[in-house]
Write a protein that holds these residues in place. Sequence first.
Motif, PDB file in Angstrom:
ATOM      1  N   ASP A  40       0.829  -1.198   0.000  1.00  0.00           N
ATOM      2  CA  ASP A  40       0.000   0.000   0.000  1.00  0.00           C
ATOM      3  C   ASP A  40       0.871   1.258   0.000  1.00  0.00           C
ATOM      4  OD1 ASP A  40      -2.626   1.392   0.371  1.00  0.00           O
ATOM      5  OD2 ASP A  40      -1.586   2.080   2.172  1.00  0.00           O
ATOM      6  N   PRO A  41       0.701   2.158  -0.979  1.00  0.00           N
ATOM      7  CA  PRO A  41       1.530   3.370  -1.055  1.00  0.00           C
ATOM      8  C   PRO A  41       1.435   4.251   0.185  1.00  0.00           C
ATOM      9  CG  PRO A  41       0.351   3.022  -3.112  1.00  0.00           C
ATOM     10  CD  PRO A  41      -0.215   2.053  -2.124  1.00  0.00           C
ATOM     11  N   ASN A  42       0.239   4.372   0.776  1.00  0.00           N
ATOM     12  CA  ASN A  42       0.083   5.193   1.970  1.00  0.00           C
ATOM     13  C   ASN A  42       0.854   4.603   3.150  1.00  0.00           C
ATOM     14  OD1 ASN A  42      -1.975   7.358   1.215  1.00  0.00           O
ATOM     15  ND2 ASN A  42      -3.034   5.504   0.560  1.00  0.00           N
ATOM     16  N   THR A  43       0.850   3.278   3.251  1.00  0.00           N
ATOM     17  CA  THR A  43       1.599   2.623   4.322  1.00  0.00           C
ATOM     18  C   THR A  43       3.095   2.797   4.102  1.00  0.00           C
ATOM     19  OG1 THR A  43      -0.179   0.991   4.496  1.00  0.00           O
ATOM     20  CG2 THR A  43       1.894   0.460   5.580  1.00  0.00           C
ATOM     21  N   ARG A  44       3.533   2.775   2.842  1.00  0.00           N
ATOM     22  CA  ARG A  44       4.956   3.021   2.564  1.00  0.00           C
ATOM     23  C   ARG A  44       5.336   4.439   2.991  1.00  0.00           C
ATOM     24  NH1 ARG A  44       3.755   0.196  -2.293  1.00  0.00           N
ATOM     25  NH2 ARG A  44       3.813   2.060  -3.612  1.00  0.00           N
ATOM     26  N   ALA A  45       4.459   5.396   2.736  1.00  0.00           N
ATOM     27  CA  ALA A  45       4.730   6.773   3.147  1.00  0.00           C
ATOM     28  C   ALA A  45       4.856   6.868   4.668  1.00  0.00           C
ATOM     29  CB  ALA A  45       3.617   7.691   2.638  1.00  0.00           C
ATOM     30  N   MET A  46       3.936   6.233   5.394  1.00  0.00           N
ATOM     31  CA  MET A  46       4.000   6.271   6.858  1.00  0.00           C
ATOM     32  C   MET A  46       5.260   5.591   7.376  1.00  0.00           C
ATOM     33  SD  MET A  46       0.081   5.771   8.238  1.00  0.00           S
ATOM     34  CE  MET A  46      -0.261   4.271   7.295  1.00  0.00           C
ATOM     35  N   ALA A  47       5.656   4.503   6.708  1.00  0.00           N
ATOM     36  CA  ALA A  47       6.830   3.754   7.159  1.00  0.00           C
ATOM     37  C   ALA A  47       8.106   4.579   7.044  1.00  0.00           C
ATOM     38  CB  ALA A  47       6.961   2.460   6.350  1.00  0.00           C
ATOM     39  N   ILE A  48       8.245   5.330   5.954  1.00  0.00           N
ATOM     40  CA  ILE A  48       9.455   6.147   5.804  1.00  0.00           C
ATOM     41  C   ILE A  48       9.401   7.352   6.743  1.00  0.00           C
ATOM     42  CG2 ILE A  48       8.608   7.586   3.892  1.00  0.00           C
ATOM     43  CD1 ILE A  48      12.144   6.172   3.988  1.00  0.00           C
ATOM     44  N   GLU A  49       8.211   7.915   6.962  1.00  0.00           N
ATOM     45  CA  GLU A  49       8.083   9.058   7.861  1.00  0.00           C
ATOM     46  C   GLU A  49       8.330   8.660   9.315  1.00  0.00           C
ATOM     47  OE1 GLU A  49       4.850  11.918   7.255  1.00  0.00           O
ATOM     48  OE2 GLU A  49       4.312  10.788   5.445  1.00  0.00           O
ATOM     49  N   GLY A  77      10.238   6.307  10.356  1.00  0.00           N
ATOM     50  CA  GLY A  77      11.556   5.735  10.562  1.00  0.00           C
ATOM     51  C   GLY A  77      11.574   4.226  10.583  1.00  0.00           C
ATOM     52  N   GLU A  78      10.502   3.604  10.097  1.00  0.00           N
ATOM     53  CA  GLU A  78      10.437   2.146  10.088  1.00  0.00           C
ATOM     54  C   GLU A  78      11.227   1.549   8.927  1.00  0.00           C
ATOM     55  OE1 GLU A  78       6.274   1.593   9.942  1.00  0.00           O
ATOM     56  OE2 GLU A  78       5.924   2.378  11.948  1.00  0.00           O
ATOM     57  N   VAL A  79      11.402   2.310   7.859  1.00  0.00           N
ATOM     58  CA  VAL A  79      12.234   1.885   6.739  1.00  0.00           C
ATOM     59  C   VAL A  79      13.150   3.043   6.369  1.00  0.00           C
ATOM     60  CG1 VAL A  79      10.474   0.311   5.848  1.00  0.00           C
ATOM     61  CG2 VAL A  79      10.618   2.637   4.935  1.00  0.00           C
ATOM     62  N   ASP A  80      14.234   2.714   5.695  1.00  0.00           N
ATOM     63  CA  ASP A  80      15.211   3.719   5.272  1.00  0.00           C
ATOM     64  C   ASP A  80      15.028   4.118   3.815  1.00  0.00           C
ATOM     65  OD1 ASP A  80      16.698   3.401   7.790  1.00  0.00           O
ATOM     66  OD2 ASP A  80      17.311   1.467   6.970  1.00  0.00           O
ATOM     67  N   PHE A  81      14.366   3.259   3.057  1.00  0.00           N
ATOM     68  CA  PHE A  81      14.306   3.425   1.598  1.00  0.00           C
ATOM     69  C   PHE A  81      13.009   2.812   1.114  1.00  0.00           C
ATOM     70  CE2 PHE A  81      14.900   2.160  -2.763  1.00  0.00           C
ATOM     71  CZ  PHE A  81      15.878   2.980  -3.322  1.00  0.00           C
ATOM     72  N   THR A  82      12.284   3.533   0.258  1.00  0.00           N
ATOM     73  CA  THR A  82      11.097   2.955  -0.355  1.00  0.00           C
ATOM     74  C   THR A  82      10.852   3.651  -1.691  1.00  0.00           C
ATOM     75  OG1 THR A  82       8.819   2.230   0.060  1.00  0.00           O
ATOM     76  CG2 THR A  82       9.386   4.469   0.728  1.00  0.00           C
ATOM     77  N   VAL A  83       9.746   3.319  -2.309  1.00  0.00           N
ATOM     78  CA  VAL A  83       9.491   3.821  -3.659  1.00  0.00           C
ATOM     79  C   VAL A  83       7.995   4.053  -3.844  1.00  0.00           C
ATOM     80  CG1 VAL A  83       9.306   1.467  -4.581  1.00  0.00           C
ATOM     81  CG2 VAL A  83       9.908   3.344  -6.119  1.00  0.00           C
ATOM     82  N   ASP A  84       7.663   5.053  -4.665  1.00  0.00           N
ATOM     83  CA  ASP A  84       6.289   5.315  -5.088  1.00  0.00           C
ATOM     84  C   ASP A  84       5.299   5.417  -3.938  1.00  0.00           C
ATOM     85  OD1 ASP A  84       7.056   5.583  -7.652  1.00  0.00           O
ATOM     86  OD2 ASP A  84       6.071   3.798  -8.424  1.00  0.00           O
ATOM     87  N   VAL A  85       5.498   6.439  -3.115  1.00  0.00           N
ATOM     88  CA  VAL A  85       4.459   6.851  -2.179  1.00  0.00           C
ATOM     89  C   VAL A  85       3.403   7.593  -2.998  1.00  0.00           C
ATOM     90  CG1 VAL A  85       6.091   7.009  -0.267  1.00  0.00           C
ATOM     91  CG2 VAL A  85       5.679   9.023  -1.709  1.00  0.00           C
ATOM     92  N   PRO A  86       2.248   7.919  -2.414  1.00  0.00           N
ATOM     93  CA  PRO A  86       1.252   8.658  -3.200  1.00  0.00           C
ATOM     94  C   PRO A  86       1.865   9.926  -3.809  1.00  0.00           C
ATOM     95  CG  PRO A  86       0.281   7.875  -1.162  1.00  0.00           C
ATOM     96  CD  PRO A  86       1.739   7.570  -1.073  1.00  0.00           C
ATOM     97  N   TYR A  87       1.652  10.111  -5.100  1.00  0.00           N
ATOM     98  CA  TYR A  87       2.308  11.222  -5.786  1.00  0.00           C
ATOM     99  C   TYR A  87       1.871  12.575  -5.227  1.00  0.00           C
ATOM    100  CZ  TYR A  87       3.735   7.667  -9.147  1.00  0.00           C
ATOM    101  OH  TYR A  87       4.285   6.560  -9.732  1.00  0.00           O
ATOM    102  N   SER A  88       0.656  12.648  -4.730  1.00  0.00           N
ATOM    103  CA  SER A  88       0.184  13.901  -4.142  1.00  0.00           C
ATOM    104  C   SER A  88       0.934  14.254  -2.863  1.00  0.00           C
ATOM    105  CB  SER A  88      -1.314  13.809  -3.843  1.00  0.00           C
ATOM    106  OG  SER A  88      -1.584  12.751  -2.934  1.00  0.00           O
ATOM    107  N   GLU A  89       1.665  13.276  -2.310  1.00  0.00           N
ATOM    108  CA  GLU A  89       2.376  13.477  -1.053  1.00  0.00           C
ATOM    109  C   GLU A  89       3.875  13.708  -1.246  1.00  0.00           C
ATOM    110  OE1 GLU A  89       0.874  13.037   2.466  1.00  0.00           O
ATOM    111  OE2 GLU A  89      -0.487  13.923   1.007  1.00  0.00           O
ATOM    112  N   THR A  90       4.369  13.595  -2.467  1.00  0.00           N
ATOM    113  CA  THR A  90       5.824  13.605  -2.674  1.00  0.00           C
ATOM    114  C   THR A  90       6.463  14.920  -2.224  1.00  0.00           C
ATOM    115  OG1 THR A  90       5.439  14.237  -4.981  1.00  0.00           O
ATOM    116  CG2 THR A  90       5.822  11.907  -4.523  1.00  0.00           C
TER     117      THR A  90
END
Length: 546
Positions: free
Chosen positions: A251-260, A262-275
């Motif tokens: 889920d792109p929204n979950t990827r965004a939360m994970a990077i914000e 600090g749960e992950v260091d690197f991810t790809v394609d969060v929601p484009y409206s949030e970039t």
Amino acid sequence: MKNKNSPLLILLIILLTCAFLVTSGCSSTEESKAQEEVSGMELVYGSEATSQADGDSESNTLILGEMWEIDSINTIDGDGGTLICEKAAVTETLVGANEDFSLKPRLASSWEQLDENTWEFRLRENVTFHDGSPMTANEVKFTLEKVIEVNPKVDSMLKIDSMEVVDNHTLKIKTTEINPILPGILHYPDTAVISPSSFDEAGEFVKPIGTGPYKFESFDEQTRVLTVVKNENWWGGEVGLDKMILKGIPDPNTRAMAIENGEVDFTVDVPYSETDRIDAIEGINVEKYKTPRVYKIDVNLKHEPLEDVRVRQAMSYAIDRAEIVEHVLYNVGEAATGPFLPTMVWANQSLSPYTRDLEKADELLTAAGWVDTDGDGIRDKDGEPLKLNMMTYSARPGLPPMAEAMAAQLKEAGIDVETEVMEMGSISDRKEKGNWDLYLAAYNIAMVPDPEYILTNWYMTGGPDNGPGYSNPEVDALIMEARKITDLEERYKKFNEVEAIVYDEQPMIIVAYYGCAIVKKDYVKGYVFDPTAHDYRINADMYLEK
């Protein structure tokens, strides 16, 4: 006799009590467990993958939020090849590719076409597998034989008749017919070279043992977490990271939360409206790239009214590509003409994107017999409304909002489209049963750097990626003719003819060229985007600087 109430004893009791309470709290809720799995993997790997502050090795461990669930680590059957080769960097292919899609040596140091059907590949010397055994022509032959056995798609592209081990570092390949793109196909991740010890005695794939900068350590089938560690003996030189932990976050929204968080260091394609918002957060960097991938709609040509070319053309005229790129993709992409980026040397430069023209769409639909007889805004024919379904999935953040936007645009032309965001398994089931009309997805267009790869797979009768079931004898004949031409200029001209035909017939509606958003912590250094990869490729020079 010692005083039972001594300050030292009291301090010790307090410390033990605090430790017990902290331990109890960490295991008391499912939420805490889920947090541990994402951020440190304590539940799966124990002391080997706890907090990154626990030692030098862990401080140089990259936690990666992958955009797909990690379902397979099998590199040869079409399921796990891309993940293991490009994202985990465990395996490597014989042939690499430059940014302009020209080929370059990888595990093969050179290659030569000896005659129309015969190729000779020279292999790098002093390359070893992760099990310590040398990589020779025998292992390359073994790998390709395994791929041919279980992977029909790659088998159909390779067209291998026989292979001969000339010496330890020379492999001769004969094809069943002239195949000018054989070296390009050996850039495909599923052909990455693996050791025979990747299989058990029964011949079943067990784990990937490759030659890449990272070695397979473990894959937890319950959590679907993949762990790889540095290959100290990589032929390419020093490797920057000690370890990578890859966790699927579809889920792109979950990827965004994970990077914000600090749960992950690197991810790809969060929601484009949030970039832009995420890029503005201190400590996080967002990089946007153009990639060789397109958003396209597969059209089920077995369903009325989609077998009518006028209906497909009308749909393409009803879609406002410029509006979608600007307001849905937030300019992470570009309006598309055909299957190839205009910067690719082989693209048909005489074509231009379909622009929105509702008058033209009305003319085509009316000519096809679809008119609004009852004034409800939806066209009908013989008492049946022009109603379609469009499937897509959520792992790529542009897809669901694109589907909604296009449904609204098509409705203005009198076409009622119901969008459905589904799991990939459900999509596959629906497609297999034929119970679908439209399928919006994003497809890579240069895994093999030549137009033959896409035009054959997508548009030739029976092509492995010809989801719509498109069949045009003229297109088949042109592709067969072009495939035998070795002169690049003449080859590209013939393939341009194919592009022009499918541009007119629209069996697949190409909407936009894909953009990719790489999101990483500022301390992730040395990353270099590879435009020839499926989504992104992890490079050996990456390291953490905390």
